[in-house]
Design a protein around this motif. Sequence first.
Motif, PDB file in Angstrom:
ATOM      1  N   CYS A  85     -54.289 -20.940   1.099  1.00  0.00           N
ATOM      2  CA  CYS A  85     -53.673 -19.746   0.528  1.00  0.00           C
ATOM      3  C   CYS A  85     -53.881 -19.816  -0.989  1.00  0.00           C
ATOM      4  O   CYS A  85     -53.831 -20.890  -1.587  1.00  0.00           O
ATOM      5  CB  CYS A  85     -52.178 -19.696   0.840  1.00  0.00           C
ATOM      6  SG  CYS A  85     -51.771 -19.341   2.557  1.00  0.00           S
ATOM      7  N   LYS A 113     -49.165 -17.584  -3.655  1.00  0.00           N
ATOM      8  CA  LYS A 113     -48.865 -17.273  -2.253  1.00  0.00           C
ATOM      9  C   LYS A 113     -48.498 -18.568  -1.529  1.00  0.00           C
ATOM     10  O   LYS A 113     -48.777 -19.656  -2.024  1.00  0.00           O
ATOM     11  CB  LYS A 113     -50.074 -16.633  -1.570  1.00  0.00           C
ATOM     12  CG  LYS A 113     -50.457 -15.276  -2.142  1.00  0.00           C
ATOM     13  CD  LYS A 113     -51.665 -14.714  -1.425  1.00  0.00           C
ATOM     14  CE  LYS A 113     -52.059 -13.354  -1.940  1.00  0.00           C
ATOM     15  NZ  LYS A 113     -51.301 -12.272  -1.360  1.00  0.00           N
ATOM     16  N   SER A 122     -47.677 -20.177   2.807  1.00  0.00           N
ATOM     17  CA  SER A 122     -47.542 -19.933   4.236  1.00  0.00           C
ATOM     18  C   SER A 122     -47.062 -21.205   4.908  1.00  0.00           C
ATOM     19  O   SER A 122     -47.629 -22.273   4.708  1.00  0.00           O
ATOM     20  CB  SER A 122     -48.869 -19.504   4.861  1.00  0.00           C
ATOM     21  OG  SER A 122     -48.690 -19.347   6.268  1.00  0.00           O
ATOM     22  N   CYS A 145     -50.716 -15.587   4.502  1.00  0.00           N
ATOM     23  CA  CYS A 145     -50.301 -16.021   3.162  1.00  0.00           C
ATOM     24  C   CYS A 145     -49.409 -14.939   2.563  1.00  0.00           C
ATOM     25  O   CYS A 145     -49.813 -13.780   2.434  1.00  0.00           O
ATOM     26  CB  CYS A 145     -51.520 -16.259   2.280  1.00  0.00           C
ATOM     27  SG  CYS A 145     -52.656 -17.513   2.932  1.00  0.00           S
TER      28      CYS A 145
END
Length: 146
Positions: free
Chosen positions: A8, A12, A14, A25
């Motif tokens: 990502c 961002k 995830s 993301c």
Amino acid sequence: GSSSCILCASGKYSSETGGIAESICTDCPATTYSGDGSGLLTNCTCNRGYTGDDGTDCSECIAGTWKALNGSSSCILCASGKYSSETGGIAESICTDCPATTYSGDGSGLLTNCTCNRGYTGDDGTDCSECIAGTWKALNGSSSCI
């Protein structure tokens, strides 16, 4: 053939595993930053000039304070004898010296927080004048010499 997983992008994060598209993301909250490949919301830390808990919207440093580094640390107070009316300061250099013969406490956010020293009189935030011969003033502030 084999292909590597793609990180990502910075800003961002995830926490999902087995992702197959960049859409997993998620943007970090406003006023925060994360490095490439961040796997947790708490990897999103406050930008310089902002403070708060990791993974949350951060608050701008208030007038009279500054913060030079990313992270959850608190904003730092301008030193006594200085002030800053700027918000979101990222360097100590935003803290300006009070006028000569005045004083302010730590974290002063207004020029008018700079008040006349003892033995001096004048308006808050301005150069103060010495009490004239035969008069005195024992406290800091804008009161007149007596």
